[in-house]
Design a protein around this motif. Structure first.
Motif, PDB file in Angstrom:
ATOM      1  N   MET A   1      11.568  -1.356  -4.179  1.00 25.96           N
ATOM      2  CA  MET A   1      12.026  -2.558  -4.862  1.00 25.96           C
ATOM      3  C   MET A   1      10.883  -3.314  -5.535  1.00 25.96           C
ATOM      4  O   MET A   1      11.124  -4.235  -6.314  1.00 25.96           O
ATOM      5  CB  MET A   1      12.779  -3.450  -3.875  1.00 25.96           C
ATOM      6  N   PHE A   2       9.634  -2.919  -5.251  1.00 29.55           N
ATOM      7  CA  PHE A   2       8.476  -3.544  -5.905  1.00 29.55           C
ATOM      8  C   PHE A   2       8.156  -2.831  -7.217  1.00 29.55           C
ATOM      9  O   PHE A   2       8.824  -1.866  -7.596  1.00 29.55           O
ATOM     10  CB  PHE A   2       7.295  -3.572  -4.943  1.00 29.55           C
ATOM     11  N   GLU A   3       7.145  -3.321  -7.922  1.00 25.63           N
ATOM     12  CA  GLU A   3       6.857  -2.807  -9.263  1.00 25.63           C
ATOM     13  C   GLU A   3       6.171  -1.450  -9.240  1.00 25.63           C
ATOM     14  O   GLU A   3       6.449  -0.594 -10.077  1.00 25.63           O
ATOM     15  CB  GLU A   3       5.986  -3.815 -10.029  1.00 25.63           C
ATOM     16  N   ARG A   4       5.259  -1.254  -8.301  1.00 24.79           N
ATOM     17  CA  ARG A   4       4.511   0.003  -8.265  1.00 24.79           C
ATOM     18  C   ARG A   4       3.915   0.196  -6.871  1.00 24.79           C
ATOM     19  O   ARG A   4       3.849  -0.750  -6.081  1.00 24.79           O
ATOM     20  CB  ARG A   4       3.396   0.014  -9.308  1.00 24.79           C
ATOM     21  N   SER A   5       3.474   1.429  -6.606  1.00 24.55           N
ATOM     22  CA  SER A   5       2.848   1.744  -5.333  1.00 24.55           C
ATOM     23  C   SER A   5       1.543   2.483  -5.557  1.00 24.55           C
ATOM     24  O   SER A   5       1.409   3.248  -6.521  1.00 24.55           O
ATOM     25  CB  SER A   5       3.781   2.613  -4.482  1.00 24.55           C
ATOM     26  N   GLU A   6       0.591   2.280  -4.653  1.00 28.41           N
ATOM     27  CA  GLU A   6      -0.656   3.043  -4.679  1.00 28.41           C
ATOM     28  C   GLU A   6      -0.416   4.494  -4.259  1.00 28.41           C
ATOM     29  O   GLU A   6      -1.259   5.352  -4.513  1.00 28.41           O
ATOM     30  CB  GLU A   6      -1.676   2.411  -3.724  1.00 28.41           C
ATOM     31  N   GLU A   7       0.694   4.771  -3.633  1.00 24.95           N
ATOM     32  CA  GLU A   7       1.007   6.138  -3.209  1.00 24.95           C
ATOM     33  C   GLU A   7       1.493   6.911  -4.421  1.00 24.95           C
ATOM     34  O   GLU A   7       2.628   6.829  -4.832  1.00 24.95           O
ATOM     35  CB  GLU A   7       2.074   6.127  -2.113  1.00 24.95           C
ATOM     36  N   GLY A   8       0.660   7.662  -5.005  1.00 18.79           N
ATOM     37  CA  GLY A   8       1.051   8.423  -6.198  1.00 18.79           C
ATOM     38  C   GLY A   8       0.007   8.400  -7.300  1.00 18.79           C
ATOM     39  O   GLY A   8      -0.648   9.397  -7.512  1.00 18.79           O
ATOM     40  N   PRO A   9      -0.246   7.300  -8.027  1.00 16.16           N
ATOM     41  CA  PRO A   9       0.481   6.024  -8.010  1.00 16.16           C
ATOM     42  C   PRO A   9       1.887   6.170  -8.600  1.00 16.16           C
ATOM     43  O   PRO A   9       2.137   7.082  -9.379  1.00 16.16           O
ATOM     44  CB  PRO A   9      -0.393   5.109  -8.886  1.00 16.16           C
ATOM     45  N   THR A  10       2.766   5.273  -8.206  1.00 16.72           N
ATOM     46  CA  THR A  10       4.172   5.393  -8.568  1.00 16.72           C
ATOM     47  C   THR A  10       4.711   4.075  -9.101  1.00 16.72           C
ATOM     48  O   THR A  10       4.582   3.041  -8.444  1.00 16.72           O
ATOM     49  CB  THR A  10       4.998   5.804  -7.332  1.00 16.72           C
ATOM     50  N   ASP A  11       5.299   4.115 -10.284  1.00 12.58           N
ATOM     51  CA  ASP A  11       6.058   2.969 -10.784  1.00 12.58           C
ATOM     52  C   ASP A  11       7.450   3.015 -10.153  1.00 12.58           C
ATOM     53  O   ASP A  11       8.041   4.089 -10.005  1.00 12.58           O
ATOM     54  CB  ASP A  11       6.177   3.021 -12.309  1.00 12.58           C
ATOM     55  N   SER A  12       7.973   1.846  -9.794  1.00 17.62           N
ATOM     56  CA  SER A  12       9.270   1.830  -9.124  1.00 17.62           C
ATOM     57  C   SER A  12      10.206   0.821  -9.770  1.00 17.62           C
ATOM     58  O   SER A  12      10.127   0.591 -10.976  1.00 17.62           O
ATOM     59  CB  SER A  12       9.085   1.616  -7.621  1.00 17.62           C
ATOM     60  N   LEU A  13      11.087   0.179  -9.009  1.00 21.01           N
ATOM     61  CA  LEU A  13      12.221  -0.536  -9.604  1.00 21.01           C
ATOM     62  C   LEU A  13      11.886  -1.916 -10.168  1.00 21.01           C
ATOM     63  O   LEU A  13      12.585  -2.408 -11.045  1.00 21.01           O
ATOM     64  CB  LEU A  13      13.344  -0.665  -8.569  1.00 21.01           C
ATOM     65  N   GLY A  14      10.859  -2.573  -9.635  1.00 17.02           N
ATOM     66  CA  GLY A  14      10.468  -3.873 -10.173  1.00 17.02           C
ATOM     67  C   GLY A  14      11.445  -4.994  -9.900  1.00 17.02           C
ATOM     68  O   GLY A  14      11.468  -5.991 -10.620  1.00 17.02           O
ATOM     69  N   ILE A  15      12.232  -4.873  -8.838  1.00 12.11           N
ATOM     70  CA  ILE A  15      13.149  -5.951  -8.455  1.00 12.11           C
ATOM     71  C   ILE A  15      12.350  -7.140  -7.926  1.00 12.11           C
ATOM     72  O   ILE A  15      12.690  -8.291  -8.167  1.00 12.11           O
ATOM     73  CB  ILE A  15      14.165  -5.435  -7.426  1.00 12.11           C
ATOM     74  N   PHE A  16      11.273  -6.849  -7.197  1.00 11.73           N
ATOM     75  CA  PHE A  16      10.309  -7.857  -6.765  1.00 11.73           C
ATOM     76  C   PHE A  16       9.003  -7.647  -7.525  1.00 11.73           C
ATOM     77  O   PHE A  16       8.625  -6.503  -7.816  1.00 11.73           O
ATOM     78  CB  PHE A  16      10.005  -7.739  -5.266  1.00 11.73           C
ATOM     79  N   LYS A  17       8.282  -8.731  -7.804  1.00 12.88           N
ATOM     80  CA  LYS A  17       6.961  -8.634  -8.398  1.00 12.88           C
ATOM     81  C   LYS A  17       5.941  -8.313  -7.307  1.00 12.88           C
ATOM     82  O   LYS A  17       5.966  -8.902  -6.232  1.00 12.88           O
ATOM     83  CB  LYS A  17       6.591  -9.931  -9.106  1.00 12.88           C
ATOM     84  N   GLY A  18       5.051  -7.370  -7.614  1.00 19.00           N
ATOM     85  CA  GLY A  18       4.018  -7.022  -6.655  1.00 19.00           C
ATOM     86  C   GLY A  18       3.931  -5.525  -6.451  1.00 19.00           C
ATOM     87  O   GLY A  18       4.666  -4.742  -7.067  1.00 19.00           O
ATOM     88  N   ASP A  19       3.022  -5.129  -5.571  1.00 21.69           N
ATOM     89  CA  ASP A  19       2.713  -3.727  -5.344  1.00 21.69           C
ATOM     90  C   ASP A  19       2.988  -3.336  -3.901  1.00 21.69           C
ATOM     91  O   ASP A  19       3.234  -4.180  -3.033  1.00 21.69           O
ATOM     92  CB  ASP A  19       1.238  -3.452  -5.648  1.00 21.69           C
ATOM     93  N   VAL A  20       2.909  -2.037  -3.660  1.00 16.65           N
ATOM     94  CA  VAL A  20       2.891  -1.482  -2.310  1.00 16.65           C
ATOM     95  C   VAL A  20       1.526  -0.824  -2.146  1.00 16.65           C
ATOM     96  O   VAL A  20       1.140   0.027  -2.949  1.00 16.65           O
ATOM     97  CB  VAL A  20       4.034  -0.464  -2.117  1.00 16.65           C
ATOM     98  N   VAL A  21       0.766  -1.260  -1.132  1.00 17.52           N
ATOM     99  CA  VAL A  21      -0.633  -0.848  -0.994  1.00 17.52           C
ATOM    100  C   VAL A  21      -0.875  -0.145   0.334  1.00 17.52           C
ATOM    101  O   VAL A  21      -0.180  -0.382   1.326  1.00 17.52           O
ATOM    102  CB  VAL A  21      -1.580  -2.056  -1.139  1.00 17.52           C
ATOM    103  N   ARG A  22      -1.895   0.704   0.363  1.00 15.10           N
ATOM    104  CA  ARG A  22      -2.243   1.438   1.574  1.00 15.10           C
ATOM    105  C   ARG A  22      -3.070   0.566   2.517  1.00 15.10           C
ATOM    106  O   ARG A  22      -3.854  -0.274   2.065  1.00 15.10           O
ATOM    107  CB  ARG A  22      -3.034   2.700   1.226  1.00 15.10           C
ATOM    108  N   PHE A  23      -2.866   0.737   3.813  1.00 13.30           N
ATOM    109  CA  PHE A  23      -3.771   0.114   4.773  1.00 13.30           C
ATOM    110  C   PHE A  23      -5.186   0.629   4.505  1.00 13.30           C
ATOM    111  O   PHE A  23      -5.428   1.839   4.586  1.00 13.30           O
ATOM    112  CB  PHE A  23      -3.369   0.472   6.207  1.00 13.30           C
ATOM    113  N   PRO A  24      -6.144  -0.251   4.170  1.00 15.07           N
ATOM    114  CA  PRO A  24      -7.490   0.213   3.800  1.00 15.07           C
ATOM    115  C   PRO A  24      -8.307   0.621   5.020  1.00 15.07           C
ATOM    116  O   PRO A  24      -8.358  -0.092   6.021  1.00 15.07           O
ATOM    117  CB  PRO A  24      -8.096  -1.016   3.118  1.00 15.07           C
ATOM    118  N   ALA A  25      -8.945   1.779   4.928  1.00 17.72           N
ATOM    119  CA  ALA A  25      -9.684   2.342   6.059  1.00 17.72           C
ATOM    120  C   ALA A  25     -10.726   1.374   6.606  1.00 17.72           C
ATOM    121  O   ALA A  25     -10.924   1.277   7.828  1.00 17.72           O
ATOM    122  CB  ALA A  25     -10.347   3.656   5.637  1.00 17.72           C
TER     123      ALA A  25
END
Length: 212
Positions: free
Chosen positions: A88-112
């Motif tokens: 439901m967010f705009e994009r993800s760091e997994e891929g990276p992947t563009d997604s639905l953009g229902i919510f503004k913001g990203d999906v991010v990985r837990f940083p090592a």
């Protein structure tokens, strides 16, 4: 009343369907569907997901259900679960992947570099298991669920909203948004269908929620 669970080929659908049927009982008909017309006609929609986000987005595109999912999120009580919530967010760091953009913001990985507990011990990714949920903002879907209640997580990525929509937070080891909400939409990172009585209470609250 009819509740549609979106089947686009990804997700732990059996558990979600059984849990929703259990809490809906005589209040609603729960239907697992890949039919856009049924999703459009439903009173409420559940959008689950499990696995890698690029794969989930690819399956959603192939299913032809993107338009009906967006219509549902715009018009009626809508519950996103796990990767369904991430989509439901705009994009993800997994891929990276563009997604639905229902919510503004990203999906991010837990940083090592941040994955160390208070004792200096390295934490594993994915974040997997039970964790406490802290109420940041009251919401009808959290009615009857205690502050600090434990829910079940399995994820390597989390929401990073670009708007003030977090309602529930968790920590691993730093605080992150575990559930977000706006208007008639609620999206949760963990698995309520695997979270015992508290998770069933959230799903039951969704059955009775009118979106206000």
């Amino acid at each position: 009343m009819k509740i549609a669970i979106v089947d686009y080929g990804m997700g732990n659908l059996h558990s979600v369907v059984k849990s929703m049927q259990l809490v809906a009982a005589e209040h609603a008909e729960v239907v697992l569907t890949a039919d856009a017309a049924i999703i459009d006609a439903a009173d409420k929609v559940v959008f689950p997901g499990q696995g890698a986000m690029p794969d989930c987005m690819a399956h959603l595109q192939e299913s032809g259900l993107i338009a009906s999912v967006r219509r549902a999120a715009a018009e009626k009580p809508f519950l996103g679960i796990c990767v369904g919530a991430q989509l439901m967010f705009e994009r993800s760091e997994e891929g990276p992947t563009d997604s639905l953009g229902i919510f503004k913001g990203d999906v991010v990985r837990f940083p090592a570099e941040k994955m160390v507990d208070a004792n200096g011990q390295k934490l594993k990714v994915p974040h997997m298991g039970w964790n406490n949920m802290t109420i940041r903002r009251e919401h009808p879907l959290w009615a009857g669920i205690a502050d600090g209640e434990r829910f079940y997580f399995v994820h390597s990525y989390h929401f990073a909203p670009a708007e003030d929509i977090a309602v529930i937070e968790s920590a691993y080891p730093y605080t992150f948004a575990a559930a977000v909400a706006r208007d008639h939409i609620f999206a949760i990172q963990c698995h309520p269908e695997k979270s015992s009585a508290a998770g069933l209470k959230l799903l039951q609250n969704f059955v009775h929620w009118n979106g206000n």
